[in-house]
Enzyme design. Sequence first.
Site, PDB file in Angstrom:
ATOM      1  N   SER A  19       0.788  -1.238   0.000  1.00  0.00           N
ATOM      2  CA  SER A  19       0.000   0.000   0.000  1.00  0.00           C
ATOM      3  C   SER A  19       0.819   1.288   0.000  1.00  0.00           C
ATOM      4  O   SER A  19       0.247   2.375  -0.122  1.00  0.00           O
ATOM      5  CB  SER A  19      -0.952  -0.007   1.192  1.00  0.00           C
ATOM      6  OG  SER A  19      -1.905  -1.042   1.050  1.00  0.00           O
ATOM      7  N   LEU A  20       2.140   1.217   0.117  1.00  0.00           N
ATOM      8  CA  LEU A  20       2.934   2.432  -0.074  1.00  0.00           C
ATOM      9  C   LEU A  20       2.652   3.036  -1.443  1.00  0.00           C
ATOM     10  O   LEU A  20       2.660   4.256  -1.611  1.00  0.00           O
ATOM     11  CB  LEU A  20       4.440   2.140   0.027  1.00  0.00           C
ATOM     12  CG  LEU A  20       5.051   1.677   1.337  1.00  0.00           C
ATOM     13  CD1 LEU A  20       6.568   1.768   1.248  1.00  0.00           C
ATOM     14  CD2 LEU A  20       4.535   2.446   2.521  1.00  0.00           C
TER      15      LEU A  20
END
Length: 481
Positions: free
Chosen positions: A217-218
């Site tokens: 999810s970065l």
Amino acid sequence: MNAPLRRVAISVLVLFTLLIVNVNYIQVVRSDELRNNQSNTRVLAAEYDRERGAIVVAGTAIAESVPTDGRLKYLRQYPQGELYAAVTGYHSLIYNNSQLEHAQNDILSGSDGRLALRRLADLFTGRDPAGGDVVLTLDPAVQEAAMAGLEGVTGAVVALDPTTGAILGMASTPSYDPTLLSSHDPAAIREYWAQLEAAERDPRLNRAIGDNYPPGSLFKVIVSAAALEDGRTPETVVPAPRELPLPNSTRTIPNFGGTACDPSGQQPLIEALTISCNTAFAQLGMDLGEDRVREMAEAFGMDGERFDIPLRVEGSTVGDITDEAALAQTSIGQRDVRMTPLQAALIAATVANDGVQMKPYLVDELQAPDLTVIDSTRPEEWREPVSADVADQLTEMMVSVVANGSGRAARIPGVQVAGKTGTAQVSEDVPDHTWFMGFAPADDPKIAVAVFVANGGGTGGERSAPIARQVMQAYLDGLGG
């Protein structure tokens, strides 16, 4: 002269000519290649006759040469061993050198052209020749906090000054003691090398820059940046279903734990990032299209290219995107997306620095043996992937992640922190990678950090965010804030 003698004379002349040509080719054309060959220990052994320069952090040598009474006049030592091993590398009689010992070998050994006058003076004065020093940008408190946070896990931490690009911390675990590879006992060196070779996770790999990993999810920060640049705002409402069917596929993308991001099936973009809603960003990525997502990722530096700091950094990349389903998976940082921890820190630092990405650097100064500065690094603007306005909006969204969402464990009392968590699936029956990237203080950034824990299980908020908090706190404490 009869014909047979003439032929013999011509043959000998040709052979001598070929010999002279070969000698000149080896000594002139291939001299640098042979001198720098990792298997050439003769040159390395000759270097032990003079004092090799030090690698210095905050005035303290983390790699130095000390005199001996043996045949080899100097012994290479690393007083803090494992703490800085990923950066210093080793200087070995058997295995040559690595990391900074390799990248800065000419300065450290004294063979760099910028030290030519010093070498000439040594000939006339009879002074013992010596190498120059390499002064680093690392902060001891940051490095110690990073290594302490990584104790017992495989992973990496990178910390940057977002306004200059100076690397404040670079840690990688598991680590090793380079002093044991730099002894004068070949048998002991080979024995320790064999131990490192047999390790399940290679301690000699600098995981901060030497490999790349799925960021999970970065990557939603990249997709958010593309959406904001295209005119959306943090308050723009986006679809956020419980699960998202993938186009032309029987598979779906679920949210973490199979939960709904919002009972209504939609939510503002800022809330989607705050709770890291998978379905919202998978759909958003498809709405933006492959070209826009890839363009933004490459603008931040995820173009697959390697670069030097001066250590060689592995490239970060979006990877192949074959169809809409692949684009949806890519938009949540899965599929073929790969990122180094340094790249993650660069993304956070770029947001912190009003959308301007500074070129990262590890070496602050190069010094002659008399400590005269012969070169220094000046901060350099590298890229500008987003506008200052978009960077401000991203900051607002990343502050919400830490204040209200998945990054709560990165909170620092009295300091506003901006960040993003990441949890990346690797394969079945293998624990997930966990990530955190962020910066503090959010309103006046002093440090940007990325934390990667390989196969740590859990989530980025649980495993990586607390480490990031410790690192940021250590630096800010040192600044008195």
